[in-house]
Design a protein around this motif. Structure first.
Motif: not given
Length: 155
Positions: A86-92, A145-147
């Motif tokens: 999730s953190l990686a996707l938040y950065a993306v 995806a994060i959700l």
């Protein structure tokens, strides 16, 4: 109501605002673009820039605070797979959202210039719009995806 549930509520609310504002902005910008009318595009993009700064930015800043607090309150390890992903996707999502803000400002300005001069939208407008649209795909997909990860915590 416990502190945990209050913070969780704020965290979910932030996610809803990010997703809802992003969806609304994409819809209204696309509809304005499809009209081909410089004045309509300029007005729409002007409102979109304000909405992004007011709503999306507020929620984007709130998410790490509420997420970090939830981790602390629930003793969740930052090494949990779903959280790391999730953190990686938040950065993306952020890497695609930040340039989009500047693109929206440029789209607004290009449409305003065309409207004031009673001219056609310049070629630069269409290049920037295409980039804006393409940046929205991975940015929006990352948020979706994060959700899912936030709810399912599959790993």
């Amino acid at each position: 109501m416990t502190l945990y549930f209050l913070v969780k509520y704020l965290h979910v609310l932030g996610a809803i605002v990010i997703l809802g504002t992003g969806t609304g902005i994409a819809f209204f910008m696309l509809m304005a673009h499809l009209s081909g009318e410089a004045a309509f595009i300029a007005r729409t993009a002007g409102v979109v820039v304000i909405a992004d700064m007011l709503f999306t930015l507020s929620a984007v800043l709130l998410q790490p605070v509420t997420g970090g607090t939830l981790m602390w309150l629930s003793s969740t390890a930052v090494t949990d797979g779903w959280l790391l992903t999730s953190l990686a996707l938040y950065a993306v999502a952020g890497l695609f959202w930040v340039p989009v803000i500047f693109m929206q400002i440029e789209l607004r300005d290009l449409a305003r210039l065309a409207d004031v001069g009673a001219e056609e939208l310049p070629p630069r407008y269409f290049i920037v719009f295409r980039r804006w649209f393409l940046c929205g795909i991975p940015g929006f997909s990352a948020v979706m995806a994060i959700l899912w990860l936030m709810i399912a915590k599959p790993f």
